[in-house]
Design a protein around this motif. Structure first.
Motif, mmCIF file in Angstrom:
data_model
loop_
_atom_site.group_PDB
_atom_site.id
_atom_site.type_symbol
_atom_site.label_atom_id
_atom_site.label_comp_id
_atom_site.label_asym_id
_atom_site.label_seq_id
_atom_site.Cartn_x
_atom_site.Cartn_y
_atom_site.Cartn_z
ATOM 1 N N TYR A 8 -16.591 8.256 -9.301
ATOM 2 C CA TYR A 8 -15.554 7.228 -9.216
ATOM 3 C C TYR A 8 -15.109 7.125 -7.768
ATOM 4 O O TYR A 8 -14.529 8.061 -7.217
ATOM 5 C CB TYR A 8 -14.394 7.605 -10.135
ATOM 6 C CG TYR A 8 -13.252 6.621 -10.176
ATOM 7 C CD1 TYR A 8 -13.448 5.251 -10.054
ATOM 8 C CD2 TYR A 8 -11.957 7.070 -10.375
ATOM 9 C CE1 TYR A 8 -12.391 4.362 -10.117
ATOM 10 C CE2 TYR A 8 -10.889 6.186 -10.447
ATOM 11 C CZ TYR A 8 -11.115 4.838 -10.317
ATOM 12 O OH TYR A 8 -10.062 3.958 -10.383
ATOM 13 N N VAL A 9 -15.401 5.997 -7.129
ATOM 14 C CA VAL A 9 -15.073 5.785 -5.721
ATOM 15 C C VAL A 9 -13.812 4.942 -5.661
ATOM 16 O O VAL A 9 -13.830 3.732 -5.913
ATOM 17 C CB VAL A 9 -16.235 5.101 -4.967
ATOM 18 C CG1 VAL A 9 -15.918 5.038 -3.473
ATOM 19 C CG2 VAL A 9 -17.555 5.822 -5.218
ATOM 20 N N GLU A 10 -12.715 5.605 -5.351
ATOM 21 C CA GLU A 10 -11.387 4.983 -5.407
ATOM 22 C C GLU A 10 -10.472 5.732 -4.460
ATOM 23 O O GLU A 10 -10.459 6.959 -4.445
ATOM 24 C CB GLU A 10 -10.860 5.075 -6.846
ATOM 25 C CG GLU A 10 -9.416 4.723 -7.040
ATOM 26 C CD GLU A 10 -9.093 3.273 -6.726
ATOM 27 O OE1 GLU A 10 -8.428 3.053 -5.691
ATOM 28 O OE2 GLU A 10 -9.488 2.384 -7.495
ATOM 29 N N ASP A 11 -9.693 5.008 -3.679
ATOM 30 C CA ASP A 11 -8.808 5.663 -2.710
ATOM 31 C C ASP A 11 -7.345 5.709 -3.149
ATOM 32 O O ASP A 11 -6.504 6.200 -2.417
ATOM 33 C CB ASP A 11 -8.930 5.011 -1.335
ATOM 34 C CG ASP A 11 -8.592 3.534 -1.340
ATOM 35 O OD1 ASP A 11 -8.301 2.975 -2.414
ATOM 36 O OD2 ASP A 11 -8.638 2.920 -0.263
ATOM 37 N N GLU A 34 -13.066 9.333 -2.286
ATOM 38 C CA GLU A 34 -12.070 8.385 -1.786
ATOM 39 C C GLU A 34 -12.633 7.429 -0.749
ATOM 40 O O GLU A 34 -11.999 6.427 -0.432
ATOM 41 C CB GLU A 34 -10.874 9.144 -1.227
ATOM 42 C CG GLU A 34 -10.121 9.898 -2.305
ATOM 43 C CD GLU A 34 -8.862 10.565 -1.807
ATOM 44 O OE1 GLU A 34 -8.545 10.461 -0.605
ATOM 45 O OE2 GLU A 34 -8.185 11.205 -2.631
ATOM 46 N N THR A 35 -13.811 7.739 -0.222
ATOM 47 C CA THR A 35 -14.428 6.898 0.819
ATOM 48 C C THR A 35 -15.916 6.731 0.507
ATOM 49 O O THR A 35 -16.505 7.558 -0.209
ATOM 50 C CB THR A 35 -14.286 7.540 2.215
ATOM 51 O OG1 THR A 35 -15.069 8.746 2.231
ATOM 52 C CG2 THR A 35 -12.839 7.823 2.567
ATOM 53 N N PRO A 36 -16.545 5.719 1.078
ATOM 54 C CA PRO A 36 -17.999 5.603 0.920
ATOM 55 C C PRO A 36 -18.741 6.837 1.446
ATOM 56 O O PRO A 36 -19.737 7.258 0.852
ATOM 57 C CB PRO A 36 -18.337 4.357 1.731
ATOM 58 C CG PRO A 36 -17.103 3.517 1.634
ATOM 59 C CD PRO A 36 -15.975 4.522 1.718
ATOM 60 N N LEU A 57 -11.507 -0.586 -0.699
ATOM 61 C CA LEU A 57 -11.278 0.740 -0.133
ATOM 62 C C LEU A 57 -10.678 0.561 1.251
ATOM 63 O O LEU A 57 -11.080 -0.322 2.007
ATOM 64 C CB LEU A 57 -12.599 1.512 -0.059
ATOM 65 C CG LEU A 57 -13.288 1.723 -1.409
ATOM 66 C CD1 LEU A 57 -14.689 2.288 -1.195
ATOM 67 C CD2 LEU A 57 -12.469 2.622 -2.304
ATOM 68 N N GLN A 58 -9.732 1.405 1.597
ATOM 69 C CA GLN A 58 -8.973 1.215 2.829
ATOM 70 C C GLN A 58 -9.674 1.720 4.087
ATOM 71 O O GLN A 58 -9.445 1.219 5.161
ATOM 72 C CB GLN A 58 -7.608 1.900 2.713
ATOM 73 C CG GLN A 58 -6.765 1.354 1.581
ATOM 74 C CD GLN A 58 -6.506 -0.137 1.699
ATOM 75 O OE1 GLN A 58 -6.173 -0.628 2.757
ATOM 76 N NE2 GLN A 58 -6.683 -0.861 0.608
ATOM 77 N N GLU A 59 -10.499 2.745 3.940
ATOM 78 C CA GLU A 59 -11.109 3.340 5.126
ATOM 79 C C GLU A 59 -12.621 3.361 4.999
ATOM 80 O O GLU A 59 -13.167 3.343 3.910
ATOM 81 C CB GLU A 59 -10.617 4.780 5.297
ATOM 82 C CG GLU A 59 -9.134 4.865 5.578
ATOM 83 C CD GLU A 59 -8.676 6.291 5.755
ATOM 84 O OE1 GLU A 59 -9.472 7.131 6.185
ATOM 85 O OE2 GLU A 59 -7.517 6.559 5.467
#
Length: 125
Positions: A8-11, A34-36, A57-59
């Motif tokens: 789960y890729v989620e920030d 949290e990041t790619p 995603l923020q970063e």
């Protein structure tokens, strides 16, 4: 039912918590990135049966770029991808990823919908 590895890729911490609660009684191993960059590390460290990606995603890039990278990589191209987004499907269609994903979910999604979708990808282990 065999255990599935789900990335789960989620920030957003609140979304992590919600999905963890949704899946806590299921025989699935939820790995959070949290990041790619963290997603690529997780994929390299163990086989995944499903990747769920937030588009915003923020970063370190965005979810759409991550999906494109996965689908270009022969090691990961066959992994099913679900998208979670705060945007609607019309906005999502602008990314040109319709053929790269199995399911689109607008946040917030329901526990029942998510679990049924995960079950629908079949037992891969």
């Amino acid at each position: 039912m065999p255990e599935k590895n789900i990335l789960y890729v989620e920030d957003d911490f609140d979304n992590h918590t919600l999905v963890k609660l949704f899946l806590k009684n299921e025989p699935w191993n939820l790995i959070i990135a949290e990041t790619p960059g963290q997603a690529h590390e997780a994929l390299a460290s163990q086989p995944m049966d499903l990747v769920i990606v937030d588009l915003n995603l923020q970063e370190e890039g965005d979810g759409a770029t991550l999906i494109r990278e996965l689908k270009k990589n022969p090691e990961y191209e066959s992994i099913p991808v679900f998208v979670f987004s705060g945007f609607d499907e019309n906005h999502f269609s602008k990314y040109g990823l319709d053929d790269s994903i199995q399911r689109f979910f607008r946040k917030p999604t329901s526990k029942k919908m998510l679990i049924e979708a995960i079950r629908s990808i079949g037992d891969t282990k």
